[in-house]
Design a protein around this motif. Structure first.
Motif, PDB file in Angstrom:
ATOM      1  N   PHE A  96       7.310   8.987  36.121  1.00  0.00           N
ATOM      2  CA  PHE A  96       7.595   7.695  35.945  1.00  0.00           C
ATOM      3  C   PHE A  96       9.220   7.560  35.741  1.00  0.00           C
ATOM      4  O   PHE A  96       9.916   6.520  36.047  1.00  0.00           O
ATOM      5  N   TRP A 114       1.380  -5.211  30.975  1.00  0.00           N
ATOM      6  CA  TRP A 114       1.965  -5.435  32.451  1.00  0.00           C
ATOM      7  C   TRP A 114       1.817  -6.879  32.502  1.00  0.00           C
ATOM      8  O   TRP A 114       2.589  -7.601  33.026  1.00  0.00           O
ATOM      9  N   TYR A 174       3.229  -2.816  39.915  1.00  0.00           N
ATOM     10  CA  TYR A 174       4.228  -2.747  38.950  1.00  0.00           C
ATOM     11  C   TYR A 174       5.534  -1.822  39.571  1.00  0.00           C
ATOM     12  O   TYR A 174       6.591  -2.491  39.206  1.00  0.00           O
ATOM     13  N   THR A 231       3.407   1.309  30.734  1.00  0.00           N
ATOM     14  CA  THR A 231       3.224   2.212  31.783  1.00  0.00           C
ATOM     15  C   THR A 231       2.575   3.664  31.178  1.00  0.00           C
ATOM     16  O   THR A 231       1.774   4.235  31.960  1.00  0.00           O
TER      17      THR A 231
END
Length: 517
Positions: A162, A358, A298, A388
């Protein structure tokens, strides 16, 4: 790559089975594997901001420069699902080390490339080497960590996955502006060399059992055609106005036909290049669908929000990066904590928390207006980043639970390939959707502007009294309408994200959880 791995395999004795490690050896291997994953993931985005500079230095147009990105992503999408077959044929550790070595060599050659054509070739080989690094980093971390701490291993992997895409554009822009663009490739050399040294010292002589498998040539060709045509279509679609272009129509047809043929062939092949029978496992299917859709949506937001800030809100690239930087910061802090407690909680609850976070961030974004302060944008990014941290690790753990160790590379490679495809589709379609919705809203807004409308007349008169000419006043009004239209388009996009996150939440709960696994 296959020849390099085969030659290395022939020179080495039969390996000792790969078993979980302890103490310093475990820490060193975890850092090395995670660094390799970070390194290749960073290369997905670090070159994006340098495309105009590289294209100018090598004498091609910026539009041609984007082929540098396509040439990396297409081989990567092809070699990801191949990882399972390669790992069974040559061994996970050997394949990983050869991939690191090849990645280093191609990175150096990219920096030294004298022409744009040679850069494309080296970049393609660099992308091909990246596929096994992505899938095997996940599988090797699971293999070397004790079963009681595998959630920690996946949390470490998630953190590097990420953070790298967030840091890539920032690092690439700084290196290009302050040093020189070849250094975005050269920095891989010392990092990769350190990874190789650690792995050779700690995992020397250890690997999974291998077996000689015939090459599924037909499956390999179909895989290359399906993924290659899809990636080219996604990369060129927006510039060519999608299906208004004949070349995009041809690529789409080739992709569909190749993909259908690939599925039919692989399901009947004795030694398939891609193990589609993994989808017979309910947890793997549900987890992979959730990861592909959820992470793709996302990622679309990750791309579109900075684009909106720079094109409509007047942010520089640096300030857009600052506004969205909390995405990565939250992941660094929270992901390792999740790994420590995940074994005590049903992972579906963690994934649900991520999707709800989210969704909440998407609904919050719908309340933004054109005067939204930087602090609100950063706080929204922080919520997205915090959510996340709860997503990938639980779903990967749930989807891989119960699979034999020898099938982990194939499962990881296939899941990562579909995740990459999901992000490619989302990031290609999001800007197109954004612009087309903005045009729709602009049409409706303009229809409401009329000399008979008192508010319109007052607005026009204020601009004229401010010293603007008639044409300048109308141009200013047109710009304001365009900004508002894009604001409404972002609202539509955010609403769509919330709906898709809700659909992904339903897919998560199709999986079954057993605490014993």
């Amino acid at each position: 790559m296959i020849r390099l791995v085969r030659r290395w395999s022939a020179l080495r004795p039969a390996p000792i089975p790969l078993e979980p490690l302890q103490g310093r050896a475990l820490v060193a291997v975890a850092i090395a594997i995670s660094t390799a994953n970070f390194m290749q993931t960073l290369d997905l985005t670090i070159a994006n901001v340098a495309v105009p500079t590289i294209a100018g230095d090598l004498g091609v147009s910026p539009d041609m420069g984007t082929w540098m990105l396509t040439s990396f992503a297409t081989p990567l999408a092809i070699t990801l699902p191949l990882t399972g077959w390669l790992a069974q044929r040559f061994g996970q550790v050997r394949l990983f080390c050869v991939s690191v070595a090849l990645f280093i060599a191609m990175s150096m050659l990219c920096g030294l490339a004298p022409t744009f054509g040679s850069l494309i070739v080296f970049r393609a080989l660099q992308g091909a080497a990246s596929g096994p690094l992505t899938a095997l980093s996940q599988a090797l971390l699971v293999a070397v960590f004790p079963s009681s701490r595998r959630n920690v291993a996946l949390a470490v992997w998630q953190t590097t996955t990420f953070i790298a895409p967030v840091l890539g554009p920032i690092a690439g822009g700084w290196i290009t502006d302050n040093i020189a663009w070849p250094w975005i490739f050269y920095i891989n050399a010392p990092t990769g060399a350190a990874v190789l040294v650690i792995l050779m010292r700690t995992l020397s002589g250890r690997d999974n059992p291998t077996r000689k498998l015939p090459v599924d040539t037909v499956g390999l060709v179909l895989l290359a055609l399906a993924f290659g045509s899809l990636q080219l279509m996604l990369d060129r679609g927006q510039n060519l106005d999608w299906f208004a272009s004949t070349s995009i129509q041809v690529l789409a047809a080739l992709c569909v036909v190749s993909l259908v043929a690939l599925v039919l062939w692989e399901l009947t092949e004795l030694h398939p290049i891609v193990d589609l029978k993994l989808f017979g496992q309910l947890n793997f299917s549900a987890g992979t669908i959730a990861v592909t859709v959820g992470f793709g949506v996302y990622y679309a937001a990750l791309v579109l929000v900075p684009l909106w800030l720079q094109t409509q809100q007047g942010y520089t690239a640096t300030w857009a990066g600052i506004a969205t930087a909390p995405l990565g910061i939250a992941g660094i802090v929270i992901a390792p904590l999740i790994g420590r407690i995940q074994h005590r909680v049903d992972p579906r609850w963690f994934a649900s928390l991520a999707l709800l976070g989210w969704g909440a961030a998407s609904l919050w974004r719908m309340s933004f207006d054109t005067d939204v302060p930087l602090a609100d944008i950063a706080a929204n990014s922080l919520l997205m980043g915090a959510a996340t941290a709860f997503f990938i690790t639980p779903l990967v753990s749930l989807s891989l639970a119960g699979l034999p160790r020898e099938r982990l590379p194939a499962a990881s490679g296939l899941q990562n390939a579909l995740r990459r495809i999901g992000t490619s589709v989302a990031t290609s379609l999001a800007p197109t959707y954004f612009e087309r919705r903005a045009r729709v809203h602009s049409t409706y807004l303009v229809e409401r502007l009329s000399p008979l409308d008192r508010a319109f007349v007052d607005w026009y008169e204020r601009l004229r009294h401010a010293g603007l000419s008639a044409d300048a006043a109308l141009a200013s009004m047109s710009k304001s309408v365009d900004v508002q239209a894009h604001m409404l388009a972002l609202d539509d996009f955010s609403q769509g994200c919330a709906v898709l996150f809700a659909a992904t939440l339903a897919a998560v709960w199709l999986a079954r959880y057993r605490r014993a696994s």
